[in-house]
Design a protein around this motif. Sequence first.
Motif, PDB file in Angstrom:
ATOM      1  N   UNK A   8      -6.852  -5.201  -1.781  1.00  0.00           N
ATOM      2  CA  UNK A   8      -6.046  -4.819  -0.555  1.00  0.00           C
ATOM      3  C   UNK A   8      -5.996  -5.808   0.728  1.00  0.00           C
ATOM      4  N   UNK A   9      -7.164  -6.739   0.687  1.00  0.00           N
ATOM      5  CA  UNK A   9      -7.061  -7.651   1.776  1.00  0.00           C
ATOM      6  C   UNK A   9      -5.942  -8.668   1.516  1.00  0.00           C
ATOM      7  N   UNK A  10      -5.442  -9.012   0.462  1.00  0.00           N
ATOM      8  CA  UNK A  10      -4.448  -9.784   0.165  1.00  0.00           C
ATOM      9  C   UNK A  10      -3.156  -9.516   1.014  1.00  0.00           C
ATOM     10  N   UNK A  11      -2.795  -8.360   1.187  1.00  0.00           N
ATOM     11  CA  UNK A  11      -1.693  -7.969   1.742  1.00  0.00           C
ATOM     12  C   UNK A  11      -1.748  -8.359   3.189  1.00  0.00           C
ATOM     13  N   UNK A  12      -2.984  -8.208   3.969  1.00  0.00           N
ATOM     14  CA  UNK A  12      -2.856  -8.928   5.449  1.00  0.00           C
ATOM     15  C   UNK A  12      -2.606 -10.252   5.492  1.00  0.00           C
ATOM     16  N   UNK A  16      -2.460  -0.542   3.097  1.00  0.00           N
ATOM     17  CA  UNK A  16      -1.866  -0.269   4.290  1.00  0.00           C
ATOM     18  C   UNK A  16      -2.413  -0.788   5.571  1.00  0.00           C
ATOM     19  N   UNK A  17      -3.681  -0.351   5.594  1.00  0.00           N
ATOM     20  CA  UNK A  17      -4.722  -1.067   6.763  1.00  0.00           C
ATOM     21  C   UNK A  17      -4.473  -2.298   6.970  1.00  0.00           C
ATOM     22  N   UNK A  18      -4.982  -3.025   5.732  1.00  0.00           N
ATOM     23  CA  UNK A  18      -4.663  -4.491   5.734  1.00  0.00           C
ATOM     24  C   UNK A  18      -3.368  -5.040   6.223  1.00  0.00           C
ATOM     25  N   UNK A  19      -2.385  -4.415   5.579  1.00  0.00           N
ATOM     26  CA  UNK A  19      -0.992  -4.777   6.135  1.00  0.00           C
ATOM     27  C   UNK A  19      -0.653  -4.710   7.384  1.00  0.00           C
ATOM     28  N   UNK A  20      -0.973  -3.628   8.020  1.00  0.00           N
ATOM     29  CA  UNK A  20      -1.230  -3.222   9.183  1.00  0.00           C
ATOM     30  C   UNK A  20      -1.755  -4.373  10.286  1.00  0.00           C
ATOM     31  N   UNK A  21      -3.013  -4.756   9.967  1.00  0.00           N
ATOM     32  CA  UNK A  21      -3.950  -5.572  10.832  1.00  0.00           C
ATOM     33  C   UNK A  21      -3.425  -7.165  10.477  1.00  0.00           C
ATOM     34  N   UNK A  29       0.831  -1.322  -0.171  1.00  0.00           N
ATOM     35  CA  UNK A  29       0.159  -0.125  -0.059  1.00  0.00           C
ATOM     36  C   UNK A  29       0.857   1.399  -0.117  1.00  0.00           C
ATOM     37  N   UNK A  30       2.096   1.261   0.746  1.00  0.00           N
ATOM     38  CA  UNK A  30       2.858   2.355   0.891  1.00  0.00           C
ATOM     39  C   UNK A  30       3.400   2.603  -0.683  1.00  0.00           C
ATOM     40  N   UNK A  31       3.857   1.625  -1.203  1.00  0.00           N
ATOM     41  CA  UNK A  31       4.447   1.663  -2.689  1.00  0.00           C
ATOM     42  C   UNK A  31       3.393   2.325  -3.459  1.00  0.00           C
ATOM     43  N   UNK A  32       2.174   1.853  -3.484  1.00  0.00           N
ATOM     44  CA  UNK A  32       1.211   2.542  -4.257  1.00  0.00           C
ATOM     45  C   UNK A  32       0.811   3.732  -3.946  1.00  0.00           C
ATOM     46  N   UNK A  33       0.660   4.147  -2.764  1.00  0.00           N
ATOM     47  CA  UNK A  33       0.651   5.665  -2.521  1.00  0.00           C
ATOM     48  C   UNK A  33       1.826   6.442  -2.907  1.00  0.00           C
ATOM     49  N   UNK A  34       2.925   6.257  -2.267  1.00  0.00           N
ATOM     50  CA  UNK A  34       4.066   6.871  -2.749  1.00  0.00           C
ATOM     51  C   UNK A  34       4.327   7.022  -4.337  1.00  0.00           C
ATOM     52  N   UNK A  35       4.133   5.941  -5.012  1.00  0.00           N
ATOM     53  CA  UNK A  35       4.340   6.137  -6.471  1.00  0.00           C
ATOM     54  C   UNK A  35       3.184   6.906  -7.135  1.00  0.00           C
ATOM     55  N   UNK A  36       2.176   6.951  -6.623  1.00  0.00           N
ATOM     56  CA  UNK A  36       0.833   7.503  -7.045  1.00  0.00           C
ATOM     57  C   UNK A  36       1.176   9.207  -6.751  1.00  0.00           C
TER      58      UNK A  36
END
Length: 456
Positions: free
Chosen positions: A357-361, A300-305, A169-176
């Motif tokens: 996004x759920x896949x990250x978590x 990011x939220x999914x990756x945190x949880x 998620x960070x990668x997507x946000x930073x790149x965006x």
Amino acid sequence: MTSPNPTAATSAIATASADQGYPPPLRAWTILLLLFVASIVSVIDRGLLNIVVDGVKSELLISDVQIGVLQGLAFGLFYAVMGVWLGVVADRTSRRWLIVIGIFVWSCATIGGGLAGSFGELFLSRLLVGLGEAALAPAAISLIADLFPPGRRGRAVGFYIMGQAIAQGVSISVAGFLLGAAARGDFAGWPILSGLAPWRIVFVVCGLAGTVVALAFLATREPPRRGAVMTTTRESWGSQVSRTLAHFWTERSKFVAVYVGFAAFFLGTYGAFAWQVAMISRKFGVTPAEVAPLLGPMAIVSGLLGPIVGGWIVDRIVKRSGHDAIPKLLVILPFVALPSACAVLAPSLTLACVLCASLAGITAMVGAATLTYLQAEAPADMRGTAISITGLMNTVFGAALGPVLVAMLTQHVFGRPELVGYAILCVAVPAYLVAAFCFARVAGANRTPAFKVAAA
């Protein structure tokens, strides 16, 4: 007057005894925090290409299949070939210096990728990114085992894995953000960046950020190895490799199906991650810069949880039933990942982003459980090698094959770029089912008397 609780007293004494010899919590968590940041940077640098697919294709005049090769094979070739050897290096030498060198290598290679003028140059850049990143996981997991006592390693590993989980998620946000800034001309007049295409600016900026993380590791001190064979430093490289392979073969009931299941799960995961942004962009007719503000925070939220929940569950399982029970959790997780593989069927942009996004978590939970299991089952002077084999397996069968399989199905079977989501579904669903079967084999083996005797 309340009588003392003998069980609680005994537990407290055992916990205090188990904590003896480990670094103070502040020092342990400081190093773990740096490992967390390094894991974020590593996933960002390896995943940047997934976010700027169509920009790279347009400028370098390459196909989806060539993009798939860059995403998987180019990165995975050195990552797989060198990973096991670097795991042995982590078992014998300074893990701190191995991490520092690895970060410098992959960061400089990322910068080089942003300056590449052809498919061949970008292929070489991805090779070197894989080489540098192959050093991180075995050294990091080995360090964590010497920073935290057994009852606290699940959460520590989960925290480390959290970095990789939120990095998508960070990668997507930073790149965006960087793509949007480049489109507005915000980098005009900057040294090196001025005049570069937006996707190139993303590569160069993220590569420069990685070198800062490498410098931060120089301020840390490596903890002593606990439980290592005393003759490790005097043992020849060949002898240690032979002894390690012999041990893994003898104890193969503990390891083989876990490695295969891990590889199968990440075949589906890497295939999905590599093409998620392109799938959403192509299906709903939006640009990556428009996808990023929605998908990035969700991931990011999914990756945190994921790591928090996964680490807590793993520690509960270990305290109640021991490490042998971890594969029972691993059987369930691939089924939880199935909806994410079907994101292409979502009727709206928002729901598609939620499923992706759920896949990250879920991935983070699989990683935390697998690495904690291997960390416990491998001897202290073989942990780096045990972890590096996961890198070998999931790179050869996951990172190298997953993105390419999705690209080949898209280009040669479905024949239309906007149908890439159906290719993801066709690759990921069978992969997750195979992973669940393999983990079930390990869970079944753990219940057998022969396994219990071997594990005792």
